[in-house]
Scaffold this motif. Structure first.
Motif, mmCIF file in Angstrom:
data_model
loop_
_atom_site.group_PDB
_atom_site.id
_atom_site.type_symbol
_atom_site.label_atom_id
_atom_site.label_comp_id
_atom_site.label_asym_id
_atom_site.label_seq_id
_atom_site.Cartn_x
_atom_site.Cartn_y
_atom_site.Cartn_z
ATOM 1 N N UNK A 217 0.811 -1.210 0.000
ATOM 2 C CA UNK A 217 0.000 0.000 0.000
ATOM 3 C C UNK A 217 0.849 1.267 0.000
ATOM 4 N N UNK A 218 2.054 1.211 0.570
ATOM 5 C CA UNK A 218 2.939 2.363 0.534
ATOM 6 C C UNK A 218 3.354 2.695 -0.887
ATOM 7 N N UNK A 219 3.689 1.661 -1.675
ATOM 8 C CA UNK A 219 4.039 1.863 -3.084
ATOM 9 C C UNK A 219 2.853 2.439 -3.842
ATOM 10 N N UNK A 609 21.415 5.584 7.497
ATOM 11 C CA UNK A 609 20.127 5.378 8.157
ATOM 12 C C UNK A 609 19.091 6.357 7.606
ATOM 13 N N UNK A 610 19.494 7.612 7.444
ATOM 14 C CA UNK A 610 18.562 8.611 6.923
ATOM 15 C C UNK A 610 18.145 8.281 5.490
ATOM 16 N N UNK A 611 19.087 7.769 4.693
ATOM 17 C CA UNK A 611 18.757 7.385 3.315
ATOM 18 C C UNK A 611 17.764 6.227 3.295
ATOM 19 N N UNK A 612 17.973 5.219 4.166
ATOM 20 C CA UNK A 612 17.040 4.096 4.251
ATOM 21 C C UNK A 612 15.640 4.581 4.605
ATOM 22 N N UNK A 613 15.537 5.426 5.631
ATOM 23 C CA UNK A 613 14.234 5.901 6.086
ATOM 24 C C UNK A 613 13.552 6.769 5.034
ATOM 25 N N UNK A 614 14.331 7.559 4.307
ATOM 26 C CA UNK A 614 13.732 8.441 3.299
ATOM 27 C C UNK A 614 13.138 7.658 2.140
ATOM 28 N N UNK A 615 13.652 6.435 1.902
ATOM 29 C CA UNK A 615 13.197 5.632 0.763
ATOM 30 C C UNK A 615 11.969 4.797 1.073
ATOM 31 N N UNK A 616 11.549 4.737 2.348
ATOM 32 C CA UNK A 616 10.409 3.901 2.714
ATOM 33 C C UNK A 616 9.120 4.557 2.204
ATOM 34 N N UNK A 617 8.346 3.864 1.352
ATOM 35 C CA UNK A 617 7.083 4.443 0.900
ATOM 36 C C UNK A 617 6.056 4.455 2.027
ATOM 37 N N UNK A 618 5.380 5.592 2.218
ATOM 38 C CA UNK A 618 4.392 5.718 3.286
ATOM 39 C C UNK A 618 3.078 6.218 2.707
ATOM 40 N N UNK A 623 3.929 12.568 6.145
ATOM 41 C CA UNK A 623 5.068 11.897 6.775
ATOM 42 C C UNK A 623 6.185 11.549 5.798
ATOM 43 N N UNK A 624 6.001 11.867 4.528
ATOM 44 C CA UNK A 624 7.004 11.505 3.533
ATOM 45 C C UNK A 624 8.221 12.408 3.625
ATOM 46 N N UNK A 625 9.383 11.785 3.487
ATOM 47 C CA UNK A 625 10.642 12.517 3.469
ATOM 48 C C UNK A 625 11.107 12.691 2.034
ATOM 49 N N UNK A 626 11.937 13.685 1.807
ATOM 50 C CA UNK A 626 12.601 13.812 0.515
ATOM 51 C C UNK A 626 13.581 12.657 0.368
#
Length: 684
Positions: A217-219, A609-618, A623-626
């Motif tokens: 669902x995130x995708x 860690x920041x790159x991993x978290x930014x790539x997670x589809x939400x 709540x989405x990061x760049x």
């Protein structure tokens, strides 16, 4: 997105098997996809999503056939074309990339030759111009150094690169429609973000329409313009992405949304959908979801629901939307509360509570697992693959430590090394104060009872020729815990009940169960010997969100009831947010950041860690990061770069980062990070 309809599917019905007792895998499906649009087909495994795609491409297996309907691509009815005519469309005007690129690529042909084959077939270029076109396509899909990669074979490429090769092959015919069947399911979040971004960029450049099949669902939230929810061969809801996530209309859609793990749900259990998708051999008389629906009405079992257009953007197939029943939709959340599994007092106590302080159950210090590289006739050792290269952490009873990172970073090898399933090269592993390193097979045997593992692929982890009673009871017999067959059978029946399976499973074989049920059986087998620590290796990565919710609820309940400690290996950060107490982020064999789950997910300090978290589809756009783009692939563990292993891909690297590996810095009692940039910031 253009308003012009590119693909129009009407009443598509497909069957498999004997004509006298057919399996109707696609039943009267209607779809419209516009030029330049991303349209998502969403649903659980077994709902008919992939069969719909294969029906559109006319690639059904030999026992399959399209029984009715029409498929019009820009006005051309594909179902009326001869096979010769369809070959020009397939891979030309309409192309498909499959879920698993490794099995779709020819292992004995270079990737350049495979792309060239597609170019020759669909573009008819002169032989001397094919190589230039292959390099052009590889550049278009973002494959670095294509002149060198063109001679490589599939096994030499990462999962993300193999998927890019598949996309390049699909683009060889300049398609108008690209069908992508779960193209990112087996990929890490960083590679998934790259593939999805690539598809979006191609759409902007070429006006390509994409039919994306997924259960993530995130995708869906981040890529889709419109979507259709499929259940048991039927479309049960269509909507724009915004309308769907604002207010899903069908009870099935609502339950899928509520099954998603998140940090906000740590205090309770995830909603689950009881049962599973009915077999498509079933003779349906009413609503197909009725047996799993908590809000079924009187007509649902016997009367087929009609399709209703709720708005211009949303339609649904459900009796709840019949005249006079709309109020029940508004009361859905209140009614669904009765559908939640009963939360035991024990589970309520553990949810959101930090694990008890005390002596660590497991202490790992500077763990190393290296594999020799042999070369030549005499098989001399010419190097080492540093799969795990100095991992340190501890784990207490009742605690879950999540080990996260990209594929190939050494997570699974670390887990197997701790259990001595792979012999470590160096370091220290202490379980309850006893050193496990160097014990050997025989002296390690007494510890097997306390140390167990749940493997990523439950089917591959079970002997297909053994009954479930023997599979689950094997450990009881091998370790002499229960010596009589009757005693083992009784114990196995109790374990199956504990994980939510009936005792009629005792005399069945692994292939007779769904993926979620097989994973429950593997959990029962791990629990059979009453362990204290379980290494969970991606136990939910291949499961639908509804089945994933059942497994996560089960693991949480068992941890509270039995005081189990979990080393949970995963790359799904939504699962981490829901289940873990602490998180360790791993890159190229080393832990780069470790801390409490809130510290890592809310205030990550390491650039990786920041790159991993930014790539997670939400789902929630707020709540989405760049997305932080990580260029290139992870370096080979056989030749790690000098200095910080991450610096060649790090967007914040300093010149000093290439000099020496950074020392670990304690930011708090629980938060540790290995990064020179963070150390400099802390010293200011």
């Amino acid at each position: 997105m253009s308003s012009e309809v590119l693909l129009e599917v009407t009443g598509l019905t497909s069957e498999l098997g004997d004509a006298t007792h057919p399996v109707r895998v696609v039943d009267a499906v209607d779809l419209r996809i516009h030029r330049g649009e991303t349209f998502v087909l969403l649903g659980e495994s077994g709902c008919g999503k992939s069969m719909t795609a294969l029906s559109l491409m006319r690639l059904l297996p030999p026992s399959g056939r399209v029984r009715a309907g029409s498929v019009r691509l820009a006005g051309t009815d594909l179902l009326r074309l001869t096979e010769t005519e369809m070959r020009r469309v397939r891979g030309g005007r309409m192309a498909m990339i499959f879920q698993e690129p490794q099995t779709s690529l020819n292992p004995v042909m270079s990737v350049g030759d495979q792309i060239a084959e597609a170019v020759r077939r669909h573009e008819g270029r002169a032989r001397d111009r094919i190589a230039a076109r292959v390099i052009e396509l590889m550049n278009a899909v973002g494959i670095p150094d294509p002149a060198r990669r063109i001679a490589e074979y599939p096994h030499q490429l990462s999962g993300g690169m193999k998927q890019r090769v598949m996309i390049a092959m699909a683009l060889a015919g300049d398609p108008e429609l690209l069908i992508a069947d779960e193209p990112t399911t087996a990929l890490d979040v960083t590679i998934q973000a790259q593939v999805l971004r690539l598809l979006k960029e191609l759409q902007v450049k070429t006006g390509l329409a994409v039919l994306l099949i997924t259960h993530d669902l995130g995708v869906v939230a981040e890529t889709a313009d419109r979507l259709a929810v499929m259940y048991a061969g039927q479309i049960v809801e269509t909507a724009t992405t915004d309308a769907f996530f604002a207010a899903p209309a069908h009870p099935y859609s609502q339950r899928l949304m509520e099954s998603l793990p998140s940090a906000e749900k740590r205090q309770g259990r995830l909603a689950v959908i009881p049962g599973r998708v009915p077999p498509l051999t079933t003779a349906f008389h009413g609503c197909r979801f009725v047996d799993r629906c908590a809000r079924a009405l009187t007509p649902c079992p016997e009367q087929v629901p009609v399709w209703r257009d709720l708005t211009a953007d949303q339609g649904v197939r459900c009796h709840l939307w019949s005249a006079g029943a709309a109020e029940s939709i508004a009361r859905g959340a209140a009614q669904d509360s009765a559908f939640e599994p009963t939360l035991t007092q024990a589970s309520a106590a553990v949810s959101g509570v930090q694990p008890a302080a005390g002596e660590p159950l497991l202490e790992v210090q500077d763990l190393q697992v290296h594999f020799p590289i042999h070369q030549g006739v005499l098989r001399r050792v010419v190097g080492q693959v540093r799969a795990v290269d100095g991992v340190t952490f501890d784990l207490r009873a009742g605690q879950t430590l999540a080990l996260v990172g990209e594929s190939g970073c050494g997570k699974t090898t670390a887990g197997k090394g701790i259990l001595q399933l792979i012999l470590p090269t160096g370091g220290s592993i202490q379980f309850r104060g006893r050193e496990l390193m160097g014990l050997g097979y025989r002296r390690m045997r007494p510890f097997r009872k306390d140390l167990q593992m749940i493997f990523q692929d439950p089917y591959a982890a079970m002997n297909p020729r053994m009954l479930i009673a023997d599979l689950v009871g094997e450990g009881l017999q091998a370790l002499g815990i229960e010596r009589t067959r009757a005693g083992r059978r009784q114990r196995v029946a109790e374990l199956l009940e504990l994980v939510g399976l009936d005792d009629d499973a005792l005399d069945r074989y692994p292939h007779e169960f769904s993926g979620g049920q097989r994973q429950r059986i593997c959990i029962a087998r791990a629990l059979a010997v009453e362990p204290k620590l379980i290494v969970c290796d991606e136990p939910t990565s291949a499961l639908d969100v509804s089945v994933q919710a059942q497994i996560l609820n089960l693991l949480k309940d068992l941890q509270d009831r039995l005081g189990l400690a979990y080393l949970f290996i995963t790359h799904d950060l939504s699962v981490v947010a829901y289940l873990a107490h602490e998180v360790a982020v791993m890159y190229l064999g080393r832990i780069v950041e470790r801390g409490q789950v809130a510290e890592i997910l809310e205030t990550p300090r390491h650039p990786y860690t920041r790159a991993l978290l930014s790539a997670v589809p939400v789902i929630d756009s707020a709540q989405r990061r760049t997305i932080i783009r990580l260029e290139g692939d992870m370096p080979s563990p056989s030749a790690p770069p000098p200095g910080c292993y991450f610096h060649p891909r790090c967007p914040e690297a300093l010149p000093e980062c290439a000099m020496a590996y950074p020392e670990a810095l304690c930011l708090s009692e629980s938060h540790v990070v290995a990064c020179r940039r963070v150390r400099e910031a802390e010293q200011v």
